[in-house]
Design a protein around this motif. Structure first.
Motif, PDB file in Angstrom:
ATOM      1  N   LYS A 139     -20.358  20.921  95.767  1.00 50.03           N
ATOM      2  CA  LYS A 139     -20.491  20.155  94.527  1.00 50.03           C
ATOM      3  C   LYS A 139     -20.798  21.068  93.350  1.00 50.03           C
ATOM      4  O   LYS A 139     -20.385  20.815  92.223  1.00 50.03           O
ATOM      5  N   ALA A 140     -21.537  22.135  93.631  1.00 56.49           N
ATOM      6  CA  ALA A 140     -21.949  23.033  92.549  1.00 56.49           C
ATOM      7  C   ALA A 140     -20.976  24.177  92.331  1.00 56.49           C
ATOM      8  O   ALA A 140     -21.174  25.004  91.446  1.00 56.49           O
ATOM      9  N   ALA A 141     -19.912  24.239  93.149  1.00 55.29           N
ATOM     10  CA  ALA A 141     -19.017  25.398  93.094  1.00 55.29           C
ATOM     11  C   ALA A 141     -18.282  25.501  91.765  1.00 55.29           C
ATOM     12  O   ALA A 141     -18.067  26.593  91.244  1.00 55.29           O
ATOM     13  N   ASP A 142     -17.857  24.379  91.207  1.00 53.32           N
ATOM     14  CA  ASP A 142     -17.132  24.387  89.935  1.00 53.32           C
ATOM     15  C   ASP A 142     -18.060  23.943  88.809  1.00 53.32           C
ATOM     16  O   ASP A 142     -18.992  23.187  89.004  1.00 53.32           O
ATOM     17  N   LYS A 143     -17.748  24.458  87.630  1.00 49.70           N
ATOM     18  CA  LYS A 143     -18.493  24.079  86.433  1.00 49.70           C
ATOM     19  C   LYS A 143     -20.008  24.209  86.652  1.00 49.70           C
ATOM     20  O   LYS A 143     -20.777  23.269  86.498  1.00 49.70           O
ATOM     21  N   LYS A 144     -20.415  25.413  86.996  1.00 53.39           N
ATOM     22  CA  LYS A 144     -21.821  25.672  87.269  1.00 53.39           C
ATOM     23  C   LYS A 144     -22.658  25.779  86.007  1.00 53.39           C
ATOM     24  O   LYS A 144     -23.856  25.526  86.028  1.00 53.39           O
ATOM     25  N   PHE A 145     -22.026  26.170  84.924  1.00 53.85           N
ATOM     26  CA  PHE A 145     -22.777  26.520  83.725  1.00 53.85           C
ATOM     27  C   PHE A 145     -22.352  25.665  82.530  1.00 53.85           C
ATOM     28  O   PHE A 145     -21.214  25.209  82.464  1.00 53.85           O
ATOM     29  N   ILE A 146     -23.290  25.500  81.595  1.00 45.71           N
ATOM     30  CA  ILE A 146     -22.992  24.735  80.387  1.00 45.71           C
ATOM     31  C   ILE A 146     -23.384  25.539  79.155  1.00 45.71           C
ATOM     32  O   ILE A 146     -24.302  26.366  79.176  1.00 45.71           O
ATOM     33  N   SER A 147     -22.658  25.270  78.071  1.00 46.48           N
ATOM     34  CA  SER A 147     -22.994  25.811  76.760  1.00 46.48           C
ATOM     35  C   SER A 147     -22.652  24.721  75.749  1.00 46.48           C
ATOM     36  O   SER A 147     -22.514  23.548  76.121  1.00 46.48           O
ATOM     37  N   PHE A 148     -22.481  25.108  74.481  1.00 44.40           N
ATOM     38  CA  PHE A 148     -22.244  24.123  73.426  1.00 44.40           C
ATOM     39  C   PHE A 148     -21.160  24.624  72.484  1.00 44.40           C
ATOM     40  O   PHE A 148     -20.984  25.827  72.294  1.00 44.40           O
ATOM     41  N   ARG A 149     -20.421  23.699  71.899  1.00 47.24           N
ATOM     42  CA  ARG A 149     -19.215  24.025  71.135  1.00 47.24           C
ATOM     43  C   ARG A 149     -19.461  25.045  70.032  1.00 47.24           C
ATOM     44  O   ARG A 149     -18.618  25.895  69.754  1.00 47.24           O
ATOM     45  N   GLN A 150     -20.585  24.958  69.377  1.00 49.64           N
ATOM     46  CA  GLN A 150     -20.903  25.869  68.287  1.00 49.64           C
ATOM     47  C   GLN A 150     -21.897  26.954  68.709  1.00 49.64           C
ATOM     48  O   GLN A 150     -22.463  27.640  67.860  1.00 49.64           O
ATOM     49  N   GLY A 151     -22.093  27.100  70.010  1.00 55.66           N
ATOM     50  CA  GLY A 151     -22.994  28.132  70.497  1.00 55.66           C
ATOM     51  C   GLY A 151     -24.333  27.578  70.950  1.00 55.66           C
ATOM     52  O   GLY A 151     -24.724  26.469  70.613  1.00 55.66           O
ATOM     53  N   MET A 152     -25.049  28.398  71.720  1.00 58.76           N
ATOM     54  CA  MET A 152     -26.329  27.972  72.285  1.00 58.76           C
ATOM     55  C   MET A 152     -27.373  27.691  71.210  1.00 58.76           C
ATOM     56  O   MET A 152     -28.230  26.824  71.365  1.00 58.76           O
ATOM     57  N   SER A 153     -27.333  28.433  70.114  1.00 54.65           N
ATOM     58  CA  SER A 153     -28.320  28.214  69.050  1.00 54.65           C
ATOM     59  C   SER A 153     -28.216  26.822  68.447  1.00 54.65           C
ATOM     60  O   SER A 153     -29.198  26.291  67.911  1.00 54.65           O
ATOM     61  N   ASP A 154     -27.035  26.218  68.520  1.00 54.23           N
ATOM     62  CA  ASP A 154     -26.865  24.867  67.995  1.00 54.23           C
ATOM     63  C   ASP A 154     -27.749  23.881  68.754  1.00 54.23           C
ATOM     64  O   ASP A 154     -28.285  22.926  68.173  1.00 54.23           O
ATOM     65  N   PHE A 155     -27.921  24.105  70.038  1.00 57.73           N
ATOM     66  CA  PHE A 155     -28.800  23.280  70.860  1.00 57.73           C
ATOM     67  C   PHE A 155     -30.249  23.446  70.406  1.00 57.73           C
ATOM     68  O   PHE A 155     -31.002  22.465  70.289  1.00 57.73           O
ATOM     69  N   ILE A 156     -30.643  24.691  70.141  1.00 55.73           N
ATOM     70  CA  ILE A 156     -32.003  24.963  69.651  1.00 55.73           C
ATOM     71  C   ILE A 156     -32.257  24.222  68.337  1.00 55.73           C
ATOM     72  O   ILE A 156     -33.296  23.573  68.154  1.00 55.73           O
ATOM     73  N   HIS A 157     -31.303  24.320  67.406  1.00 55.01           N
ATOM     74  CA  HIS A 157     -31.465  23.650  66.110  1.00 55.01           C
ATOM     75  C   HIS A 157     -31.586  22.138  66.292  1.00 55.01           C
ATOM     76  O   HIS A 157     -32.356  21.471  65.575  1.00 55.01           O
TER      77      HIS A 157
END
Length: 465
Positions: free
Chosen positions: A212-230
């Motif tokens: 189940k974890a083999a595909d799509k293990k990681f996530i980010s955000f369209r405008q970059g990780m800092s966008d999540f912080i903001h």
């Protein structure tokens, strides 16, 4: 009303504030919340930069999707619509100046079944047979506090550890496998060995969860990780932010703490959270009993370099996402992520963006660390040429040096942490330590640590400290 101060605006500090706010609302309670960050931007080791057509993560480039709490936090701050998942593909090991695919059906280079073991082009037949002997070797000496390198070599053999596992694990955990514990890396391996007789049998018994974890293990955000912080920052409506100022001293007074800031302000706190690096904590809590334990926590260093090219991403090997460098290689880098392939959102025009890593485990690291940006760029371009046969000049180069800022969980970490927690409870009962220096280096671990810290704080408030 109690005053709660979080020092440090990285993901741990922000997660702590998020869950304090949330629990206060759930309990219909109130507190004064203050977050202090020495930089003018929040995020800590999460830093995104957009230069031209490329988005570059100069710190962490993603989060592990399956880690408890990661997707929960994304949903709770209503940021799911910006999620992107990694493209799946082949990871390679560069050895003998060739790229060898890390076999599918392996995790961190450890084969989870016989098919994966047989498929390896890195191992001799004898080394493959040695791995299978694991099923005949009882575990009469290893615990989760043992060295992960010694554990794996004892059961699987030196060949696979040196050629296939060590390059991957050392790349992920930034340390020598023989100085890292099983507990701080892959604690479930001891359970697999003890409960199923062999590591491979343990993987087979848990096959479904790994598939189940083999595909799509990681996530980010369209405008970059800092966008999540903001976005998290905007969601914290009850928090007073103080950016661009540092805490220079902490003094205990009548059961509270006076925090002196670099701009001269003094803030009185009932509870303080130190979500900052261990070196900063050691400077703030001047106590001989604590200092001797703080000095046992160690850090590593790394240099990362992005190079963006005006050539199509399709020049990369089919389905490849990057490589880790093993022995017998002319490359100087420790690893490379083919960022534009793994994260399509990082290249607006579909051009090639690669990231190279130079870690302090590299025999030539001191020499590399002393180089100018121009010299480092030449080294990196030679690595790109040798590994990918690309001789074009980059249109963009971005270099980041993380000097002595990468927490390393060696065999002394656990005992040091236990001692520090005991001394903190004795000398600073309402100051809590948090963050990657102590409780896990991944973003997922930091989020969980923030949640746990918030729960401890709420318990203190409920018990009137």
């Amino acid at each position: 009303m109690k005053t709660i101060v979080v020092i440090g605006g990285g993901i741990t500090g922000l997660s702590t504030m998020h869950y304090i706010e949330r629990q206060l609302q759930e309990q219909n309670a109130a507190a004064k919340l203050i977050l202090i960050e020495g930089h003018h931007e929040l995020g800590g080791k999460i830093r995104s930069q957009q230069i031209g057509e490329f988005i570059m993560e100069t710190g962490a480039d993603s989060m592990v999707a399956r880690h408890p709490g990661v997707l929960d936090l994304v949903r709770e701050v209503q940021f799911e619509h910006e999620l992107v998942y990694n493209a799946t593909g082949i990871s390679y090991i560069h050895t003998n100046n060739e790229l060898h695919a890390i076999p599918t059906g392996s995790t961190f280079g450890i084969p989870m079944n016989e098919e994966s073991l047989i498929a390896s082009t890195l191992l001799t037949d004898e080394e493959k047979q040695r791995v299978l002997q694991d099923a005949t070797i009882p575990n009469d000496r290893f615990t989760k506090e043992s060295s992960i390198g010694e554990f794996l070599q004892y059961f699987l053999g030196e060949g696979i550890v040196r050629k296939q596992i060590a390059p991957v694990l050392a790349g992920v955990y930034s340390g020598d496998l023989y100085e890292l514990s099983v507990a701080s890396t892959l604690p479930y391996l001891v359970d697999y060995k003890n409960n199923y007789g062999s590591i491979m049998a343990g993987f087979k018994a848990h096959r479904e969860q790994f598939e189940k974890a083999a595909d799509k293990k990681f996530i980010s955000f369209r405008q970059g990780m800092s966008d999540f912080i903001h976005h998290i920052e905007k969601s914290l409506t009850q928090v007073e932010f103080k950016k661009g100022v540092e805490v220079s001293a902490i003094v205990q007074e009548n059961g509270r703490y006076a925090l002196t800031l670099s701009d001269g302000q003094v803030i009185d706190a009932d509870i303080a959270v130190l979500a900052v690096p261990n070196e900063t904590v050691k400077q703030l809590l001047v106590n001989e009993e604590l200092t001797q334990h703080f000095e046992q926590f160690t850090n590593g260093s790394a240099i990362t370099l992005y190079a963006g090219f005006n050539v199509p991403d399709s020049v990369l090997p089919a389905d490849g996402t990057g490589f880790i460098v093993s022995h017998n290689s002319d490359l100087l880098c420790n690893a490379s992520t083919w960022t534009s392939r793994k994260w399509a959102h990082t290249s607006n025009n579909g051009n090639l963006l690669v990231r190279l890593f130079y870690k302090d485990s590299n025999p030539r690291y001191e020499e590399l660390a002393a180089m100018s940006d121009e010299q480092l760029t030449e080294i990196a371009l030679e690595d790109v040429r040798l590994s990918l046969n690309i001789e074009d000049k980059p249109t963009v180069v971005n270099i980041t040096k993380w000097m002595n800022k990468m927490p390393r969980y060696d065999l002394a970490h656990r005992d040091a942490l236990i001692a520090v927690e005991q001394k903190m409870a004795e000398h600073y009962p309402n100051i809590l330590l948090a963050g990657c220096s102590y409780y896990g280096v991944g973003i997922g671990a930091c989020i969980q640590n923030g949640r746990d810290t918030a729960t401890k704080i709420m318990a203190k408030i409920s018990n009137n400290l």
